[in-house]
Design an enzyme around this catalytic site. Structure first.
Site, PDB file in Angstrom:
ATOM      1  N   ASP A   1       9.072  -6.176   2.028  1.00 47.63           N
ATOM      2  CA  ASP A   1       9.362  -5.570   3.402  1.00 47.63           C
ATOM      3  C   ASP A   1      10.608  -4.937   3.637  1.00 47.63           C
ATOM      4  OD1 ASP A   1       7.560  -5.170   6.122  1.00 47.63           O
ATOM      5  OD2 ASP A   1       9.571  -5.787   6.719  1.00 47.63           O
TER       6      ASP A   1
ATOM      7  N   LYS B   1       6.772   2.448  -3.270  1.00 50.81           N
ATOM      8  CA  LYS B   1       7.215   0.904  -3.426  1.00 50.81           C
ATOM      9  C   LYS B   1       6.653   0.484  -4.579  1.00 50.81           C
ATOM     10  CE  LYS B   1       7.720  -1.062   1.078  1.00 50.81           C
ATOM     11  NZ  LYS B   1       7.137  -2.109   1.657  1.00 50.81           N
TER      12      LYS B   1
ATOM     13  N   ARG C   1      16.162  -2.955  -3.074  1.00 50.39           N
ATOM     14  CA  ARG C   1      14.862  -3.609  -3.891  1.00 50.39           C
ATOM     15  C   ARG C   1      15.178  -4.269  -5.107  1.00 50.39           C
ATOM     16  NH1 ARG C   1      12.318   0.405  -2.690  1.00 50.39           N
ATOM     17  NH2 ARG C   1      11.434  -0.651  -0.966  1.00 50.39           N
TER      18      ARG C   1
ATOM     19  N   HIS D   1       0.886  -1.314   0.038  1.00 55.09           N
ATOM     20  CA  HIS D   1      -0.063  -0.133   0.251  1.00 55.09           C
ATOM     21  C   HIS D   1       0.780   1.275   0.019  1.00 55.09           C
ATOM     22  CE1 HIS D   1      -2.976  -3.192   1.142  1.00 55.09           C
ATOM     23  NE2 HIS D   1      -3.834  -2.235   0.885  1.00 55.09           N
ATOM     24  N   ASN D   2       2.183   1.144  -0.226  1.00 58.03           N
ATOM     25  CA  ASN D   2       3.016   2.248  -0.393  1.00 58.03           C
ATOM     26  C   ASN D   2       3.308   2.457  -1.672  1.00 58.03           C
ATOM     27  OD1 ASN D   2       5.479   3.363  -0.762  1.00 58.03           O
ATOM     28  ND2 ASN D   2       6.216   2.850   1.484  1.00 58.03           N
TER      29      ASN D   2
HETATM   30  P1  ITT Z   1       3.697  -1.911   2.651  1.00 56.93           P
HETATM   31  O1  ITT Z   1       3.975  -2.761   3.900  1.00 56.93           O
HETATM   32  O2  ITT Z   1       2.237  -1.912   2.296  1.00 56.93           O
HETATM   33  O3  ITT Z   1       4.381  -2.355   1.776  1.00 56.93           O
HETATM   34  P2  ITT Z   1       5.000   0.099   4.234  1.00 56.93           P
HETATM   35  O4  ITT Z   1       5.487   1.434   3.916  1.00 56.93           O
HETATM   36  O5  ITT Z   1       4.347  -0.379   5.450  1.00 56.93           O
HETATM   37  O6  ITT Z   1       4.092  -0.643   2.983  1.00 56.93           O
HETATM   38  P3  ITT Z   1       7.254  -1.409   5.094  1.00 56.93           P
HETATM   39  O7  ITT Z   1       6.689  -1.915   6.349  1.00 56.93           O
HETATM   40  O8  ITT Z   1       8.203  -2.438   4.472  1.00 56.93           O
HETATM   41  O9  ITT Z   1       6.316  -0.891   4.075  1.00 56.93           O
HETATM   42  O10 ITT Z   1       8.083  -0.157   5.722  1.00 56.93           O
HETATM   43  C1  ITT Z   1       9.304   0.108   4.864  1.00 56.93           C
HETATM   44  C2  ITT Z   1       9.561   1.805   5.056  1.00 56.93           C
HETATM   45  O11 ITT Z   1      10.871   1.693   5.039  1.00 56.93           O
HETATM   46  C3  ITT Z   1       8.774   2.315   4.089  1.00 56.93           C
HETATM   47  O12 ITT Z   1       7.764   2.916   4.749  1.00 56.93           O
HETATM   48  C4  ITT Z   1       9.902   3.490   3.738  1.00 56.93           C
HETATM   49  O13 ITT Z   1       9.736   4.421   4.380  1.00 56.93           O
HETATM   50  C5  ITT Z   1      11.237   2.839   3.863  1.00 56.93           C
HETATM   51  N1  ITT Z   1      11.932   2.312   3.110  1.00 56.93           N
HETATM   52  C6  ITT Z   1      11.712   1.110   2.155  1.00 56.93           C
HETATM   53  N2  ITT Z   1      12.654   1.177   1.047  1.00 56.93           N
HETATM   54  C7  ITT Z   1      12.872   2.458   1.012  1.00 56.93           C
HETATM   55  C8  ITT Z   1      13.553   3.047  -0.190  1.00 56.93           C
HETATM   56  O14 ITT Z   1      13.735   2.529  -1.300  1.00 56.93           O
HETATM   57  N3  ITT Z   1      13.753   4.142  -0.035  1.00 56.93           N
HETATM   58  C9  ITT Z   1      13.432   4.897   1.128  1.00 56.93           C
HETATM   59  N4  ITT Z   1      12.735   4.516   2.174  1.00 56.93           N
HETATM   60  C10 ITT Z   1      12.440   3.107   1.970  1.00 56.93           C
END
Ligand code: ITT
Length: 198
Positions: free
Chosen positions: A75, A19, A185, A15-16
């Protein structure tokens, strides 16, 4: 048996939006039809796991079972050396209910204080689950250093404070193509596509 049936739709179990955009770009060369979990009305499961892998698997399984289709979950998070690996799996939660990453980056800066150790790493676990229960998971890491104040408006999340090793720009300043060449990623994506789509 081939893991992927051409023509199958893949649910992107995130839901991000940051991503989602990156995963769509990474998948583009493979012409896999995709649909976002939000568009199917799938809920966001509670992330009760204690590792990136556990949470990626929990999200992928929930979306595969909920949709009846294969589902890919990510994640990820920022592990800061001087903070004992925090925010790590709590990276999203540090942004609070408003998902404000200005707040999260300020917290990293405040908690680090004068600590000279500015090392950090982004971690990513990618899981692909099928409604049958089959699941595969891969991890990727990119190491770097933190810089304050934040720089750049590209990317998402903690990108504006992270400089990958061997570079001078933050992920927030880099073109998406440059980030995809080295990101956590993209590194998790590489073995996954080899195993499934290539
Ligand atoms: P979903 O679970 O729905 O996928 P989320 O944002 O809650 O969304 P996560 O629990 O995996 O996802 O949280 C990971 C956080 O880490 C995310 O909200 C970002 O802020 C940070 N993050 C992950 N990958 C990143 C990236 O490539 N660049 C910057 N921040 C990143």
């Amino acid at each position: 048996m081939a893991l992927w049936t051409p023509g199958d739709t893949l649910v992107l179990a995130t839901h991000n939006l940051g991503k989602l955009r990156e995963i769509e770009e990474l998948l583009r060369p493979f012409a896999v039809p995709v649909v976002a979990a939000g568009a199917l009305g799938l809920p966001e499961p509670e992330e009760t796991g204690l590792t990136f892998i556990a949470n990626a698997e929990l999200k992928a399984r929930a979306a595969a079972v909920g949709s009846g289709k294969p589902a890919l979950a990510d994640d990820s998070g920022l592990a800061v050396s001087g903070l004992g690996g925090n925010p790590g799996i709590y990276s999203a939660r540090w942004a609070g209910p408003g998902k404000d990453f200005g707040v999260a980056m300020d917290r990293v800066r405040t908690e680090l204080g004068d600590t000279p150790d500015r090392k950090a790493a982004f971690h990513c676990a990618l899981s692909l689950a099928w409604p049958t229960g089959q699941i595969i998971t891969f991890e990727g890491i990119v190491r770097g250093t933190l810089t304050f104040p934040a720089r750049g408006s590209k990317g998402f999340g903690y990108d504006p404070i992270f400089i990958p090793e061997g570079h001078s720009q933050t992920f927030g300043e880099m073109d998406p193509i440059a980030k995809h060449a080295m990101s956590h990623r993209a590194r998790a994506f590489e073995p996954l596509v080899k195993a499934v789509f290539a």
